[in-house]
Write a protein that holds these residues in place. Structure first.
Motif, PDB file in Angstrom:
ATOM      1  N   LEU A 122     -58.010  58.058  17.677  1.00 51.99           N
ATOM      2  CA  LEU A 122     -58.299  56.634  17.820  1.00 51.99           C
ATOM      3  C   LEU A 122     -58.740  56.275  19.236  1.00 51.99           C
ATOM      4  CD1 LEU A 122     -58.218  53.674  16.923  1.00 51.99           C
ATOM      5  CD2 LEU A 122     -55.792  53.680  17.426  1.00 51.99           C
ATOM      6  N   HIS A 123     -58.040  56.793  20.234  1.00 48.35           N
ATOM      7  CA  HIS A 123     -58.316  56.379  21.608  1.00 48.35           C
ATOM      8  C   HIS A 123     -59.725  56.748  22.055  1.00 48.35           C
ATOM      9  CE1 HIS A 123     -54.491  54.684  22.361  1.00 48.35           C
ATOM     10  NE2 HIS A 123     -53.880  55.769  21.947  1.00 48.35           N
ATOM     11  N   GLU A 124     -60.190  57.875  21.523  1.00 48.56           N
ATOM     12  CA  GLU A 124     -61.516  58.331  21.873  1.00 48.56           C
ATOM     13  C   GLU A 124     -62.561  57.330  21.396  1.00 48.56           C
ATOM     14  OE1 GLU A 124     -61.708  62.778  21.552  1.00 48.56           O
ATOM     15  OE2 GLU A 124     -63.170  62.114  20.078  1.00 48.56           O
ATOM     16  N   ILE A 125     -62.283  56.731  20.255  1.00 47.02           N
ATOM     17  CA  ILE A 125     -63.268  55.914  19.579  1.00 47.02           C
ATOM     18  C   ILE A 125     -63.146  54.431  19.930  1.00 47.02           C
ATOM     19  CG2 ILE A 125     -63.120  54.879  17.280  1.00 47.02           C
ATOM     20  CD1 ILE A 125     -64.321  57.289  16.150  1.00 47.02           C
ATOM     21  N   GLU A 126     -61.922  53.969  20.164  1.00 44.70           N
ATOM     22  CA  GLU A 126     -61.747  52.530  20.325  1.00 44.70           C
ATOM     23  C   GLU A 126     -62.393  52.018  21.613  1.00 44.70           C
ATOM     24  OE1 GLU A 126     -57.100  52.733  21.675  1.00 44.70           O
ATOM     25  OE2 GLU A 126     -57.924  50.808  21.052  1.00 44.70           O
ATOM     26  N   VAL A 127     -62.567  52.883  22.595  1.00 39.47           N
ATOM     27  CA  VAL A 127     -63.187  52.445  23.834  1.00 39.47           C
ATOM     28  C   VAL A 127     -64.674  52.178  23.641  1.00 39.47           C
ATOM     29  CG1 VAL A 127     -63.328  52.948  26.285  1.00 39.47           C
ATOM     30  CG2 VAL A 127     -61.679  54.161  24.878  1.00 39.47           C
ATOM     31  N   ALA A 166     -50.944  41.817  19.103  1.00 40.46           N
ATOM     32  CA  ALA A 166     -51.015  43.276  19.118  1.00 40.46           C
ATOM     33  C   ALA A 166     -52.402  43.675  19.604  1.00 40.46           C
ATOM     34  CB  ALA A 166     -50.754  43.815  17.724  1.00 40.46           C
ATOM     35  N   ASP A 167     -52.452  44.494  20.633  1.00 39.77           N
ATOM     36  CA  ASP A 167     -53.741  44.906  21.198  1.00 39.77           C
ATOM     37  C   ASP A 167     -54.062  46.324  20.759  1.00 39.77           C
ATOM     38  OD1 ASP A 167     -51.818  46.192  22.536  1.00 39.77           O
ATOM     39  OD2 ASP A 167     -52.158  45.211  24.471  1.00 39.77           O
ATOM     40  N   GLY A 168     -54.514  47.154  21.689  1.00 39.53           N
ATOM     41  CA  GLY A 168     -54.859  48.538  21.353  1.00 39.53           C
ATOM     42  C   GLY A 168     -53.694  49.267  20.709  1.00 39.53           C
ATOM     43  N   ALA A 169     -52.485  48.946  21.169  1.00 42.29           N
ATOM     44  CA  ALA A 169     -51.305  49.595  20.597  1.00 42.29           C
ATOM     45  C   ALA A 169     -51.187  49.232  19.128  1.00 42.29           C
ATOM     46  CB  ALA A 169     -50.053  49.165  21.352  1.00 42.29           C
ATOM     47  N   GLY A 170     -51.571  47.971  18.814  1.00 39.20           N
ATOM     48  CA  GLY A 170     -51.525  47.529  17.436  1.00 39.20           C
ATOM     49  C   GLY A 170     -52.506  48.310  16.580  1.00 39.20           C
ATOM     50  N   LEU A 171     -53.671  48.563  17.168  1.00 46.30           N
ATOM     51  CA  LEU A 171     -54.684  49.313  16.426  1.00 46.30           C
ATOM     52  C   LEU A 171     -54.181  50.722  16.128  1.00 46.30           C
ATOM     53  CD1 LEU A 171     -57.484  49.088  15.241  1.00 46.30           C
ATOM     54  CD2 LEU A 171     -58.436  49.804  17.411  1.00 46.30           C
ATOM     55  N   GLY A 230     -64.577  47.145   9.716  1.00 40.67           N
ATOM     56  CA  GLY A 230     -64.889  45.849  10.294  1.00 40.67           C
ATOM     57  C   GLY A 230     -65.206  46.025  11.762  1.00 40.67           C
ATOM     58  N   THR A 231     -65.411  44.908  12.453  1.00 37.46           N
ATOM     59  CA  THR A 231     -65.619  45.021  13.889  1.00 37.46           C
ATOM     60  C   THR A 231     -64.276  45.372  14.515  1.00 37.46           C
ATOM     61  OG1 THR A 231     -65.064  42.740  14.398  1.00 37.46           O
ATOM     62  CG2 THR A 231     -67.341  43.173  13.770  1.00 37.46           C
ATOM     63  N   LYS A 232     -64.355  45.933  15.711  1.00 35.72           N
ATOM     64  CA  LYS A 232     -63.116  46.310  16.386  1.00 35.72           C
ATOM     65  C   LYS A 232     -62.241  45.061  16.563  1.00 35.72           C
ATOM     66  CE  LYS A 232     -63.441  47.767  20.590  1.00 35.72           C
ATOM     67  NZ  LYS A 232     -63.889  48.648  21.679  1.00 35.72           N
ATOM     68  N   GLU A 233     -62.882  43.937  16.915  1.00 31.37           N
ATOM     69  CA  GLU A 233     -62.132  42.686  17.120  1.00 31.37           C
ATOM     70  C   GLU A 233     -61.427  42.261  15.845  1.00 31.37           C
ATOM     71  OE1 GLU A 233     -65.287  43.107  18.201  1.00 31.37           O
ATOM     72  OE2 GLU A 233     -64.605  43.447  20.256  1.00 31.37           O
ATOM     73  N   GLU A 234     -62.149  42.334  14.716  1.00 36.65           N
ATOM     74  CA  GLU A 234     -61.536  41.935  13.443  1.00 36.65           C
ATOM     75  C   GLU A 234     -60.320  42.793  13.145  1.00 36.65           C
ATOM     76  OE1 GLU A 234     -65.656  40.668  11.136  1.00 36.65           O
ATOM     77  OE2 GLU A 234     -64.635  42.538  10.626  1.00 36.65           O
ATOM     78  N   LEU A 235     -60.472  44.081  13.357  1.00 36.76           N
ATOM     79  CA  LEU A 235     -59.364  44.972  13.035  1.00 36.76           C
ATOM     80  C   LEU A 235     -58.201  44.746  13.989  1.00 36.76           C
ATOM     81  CD1 LEU A 235     -61.195  48.250  12.003  1.00 36.76           C
ATOM     82  CD2 LEU A 235     -60.221  46.482  10.577  1.00 36.76           C
ATOM     83  N   LEU A 236     -58.543  44.424  15.243  1.00 35.42           N
ATOM     84  CA  LEU A 236     -57.485  44.131  16.207  1.00 35.42           C
ATOM     85  C   LEU A 236     -56.751  42.855  15.813  1.00 35.42           C
ATOM     86  CD1 LEU A 236     -59.153  44.957  19.620  1.00 35.42           C
ATOM     87  CD2 LEU A 236     -57.107  46.013  18.664  1.00 35.42           C
ATOM     88  N   ALA A 237     -57.524  41.829  15.442  1.00 33.05           N
ATOM     89  CA  ALA A 237     -56.928  40.548  15.058  1.00 33.05           C
ATOM     90  C   ALA A 237     -56.040  40.755  13.840  1.00 33.05           C
ATOM     91  CB  ALA A 237     -58.016  39.535  14.754  1.00 33.05           C
TER      92      ALA A 237
END
Ligand code: ATP
Ligand code: MG
Length: 308
Positions: free
Chosen positions: A188-193, A276-281, A210-217
């Motif tokens: 995940l970390h490789e890709i989320e950036v 929840a931010d990146g940790a949430g993802l 979805g978009t990264k933002e949508e999935l984060l939300a």
């Protein structure tokens, strides 16, 4: 643009890819994320005609790969960096590819420079390349024909941190110029950036996209209390789905206000409350792919062990 429509692929009775549909859009980096064996490589192989689909289809720039008039100049592909001819030098591999595509030889030096392979390295045989050098050469081959679409299977594999940074910038650049990038990873970390959009696959099925933002939300609210059990009970009583994170907090599927008010109403002192931010993802990735993770239990306990 890449369009995957209801793609399925079975090997005997084993379903490797199960009714997969998604779109990778121009100007965006689309991350194709899933644990080992999820079906990423199989999907990508079908995209470029190396594996026949069972049902469904893939369109690249509106056509099937086999129908592209000049595939090398339209779609850049890196599926297996170790599949290059081991007895040839890096320069030879790029030169042959350039000649096949009808490109000038000067393009080879341009590409070597772009992927930071020195003249000395370019004159070594690929069998003596490190994994990272193979990846760079593979990315150079994919970019050679100046394609509109890039399909890269685990391209960061074997790259050192500087190499990963370099590749991230290169893909960003490519997308900013209007290109379509699909890259896979099981990390995940490789890709989320780098990714703008995410397609998450587990057990051959799309489990989220979805978009990264949508999935984060969608990842909700991270909340922590000294009395974690009371917090979980209160959230549950309020009808909020919540699960413990590996770090000892609770990830609640509701917005900040509702979670805060629920805790307040139950008289629980909250020590941390945030979106929840990146940790949430990460939690989402683990949860979404939990069924297909071979060692879910081990993985969780390892994370906890490291945190303790
Ligand atoms: N030729 C084949 N014959 C039989 N099974 C296959 C074949 N190719 C792939 N599979 C199976 O299909 C499933 C998906 O494999 P795939 O290589 O697409 O996974 P992946 O998501 O790329 O995983 P990884 O992160 O490990 O690269 C696996 O269970 C794999 O064993
Ligand atoms: Mg793979």
């Amino acid at each position: 643009m890449i369009t995957v429509e209801s793609l399925s692929k079975s090997y005997g009775s084993f379903v490797a890819v199960d009714d997969v549909s998604f779109t990778a859009r121009p100007g965006r980096v689309t991350g194709f994320l899933g644990p080992n064996g999820a079906g990423k490589s199989t999907t990508m192989r079908v995209m470029v005609g190396l594996t026949a689909p069972g049902t469904g289809e893939v369109r690249l720039l509106g056509r099937r790969f086999a129908d592209l008039p000049d595939p090398g100049r339209e779609v850049g592909v890196l599926l297996d960096a170790s599949a290059q001819h081991a007895g040839r030098t890096g320069r030879e591999i790029l030169t042959i590819a350039a000649l096949t595509m009808g490109l000038p030889r000067a393009r080879v030096d341009e590409m070597l420079e772009r992927v930071s392979l020195t003249p000395d390295e370019a004159s070594r045989r690929v069998r003596n390349y490190s994994l990272g050098m193979r990846q760079r050469l593979g990315i150079g081959t994919a970019l050679l024909g100046n394609p509109e679409v890039l399909i890269l299977d685990e391209p960061a594999n074997g790259l050192d941190p500087a190499g990963i940074r370099w590749m991230r910038d290169l893909l960003r650049d490519f997308a900013d110029q209007g290109g379509t990038v699909l890259l896979s990873s099981h990390l995940l970390h490789e890709i989320e950036v780098v990714a703008d959009d995410l397609v998450v696959i587990g057990n051959g099925r799309i489990v989220a996209q979805g978009t990264k933002e949508e999935l984060l939300a969608g990842a909700g609210t991270l909340v922590r209390a000294a009395d974690g059990a009371a917090l979980a009970t209160a959230l549950g009583a309020a009808g909020i789905t919540a699960r413990p994170t590996s770090g000892g907090a609770v990830l609640a599927e509701a917005d900040l206000t509702r979670v805060g008010q629920t805790a307040f109403a139950a008289g629980i002192a909250v020590t941390e409350l945030r979106a929840a931010d990146g940790a949430g993802l990460e939690e989402m990735f683990l949860a979404l792919t939990a069924e297909s993770q071979r060692e879910t239990v081990n993985h969780t306990s390892t994370t906890e062990g490291a945190a303790a």
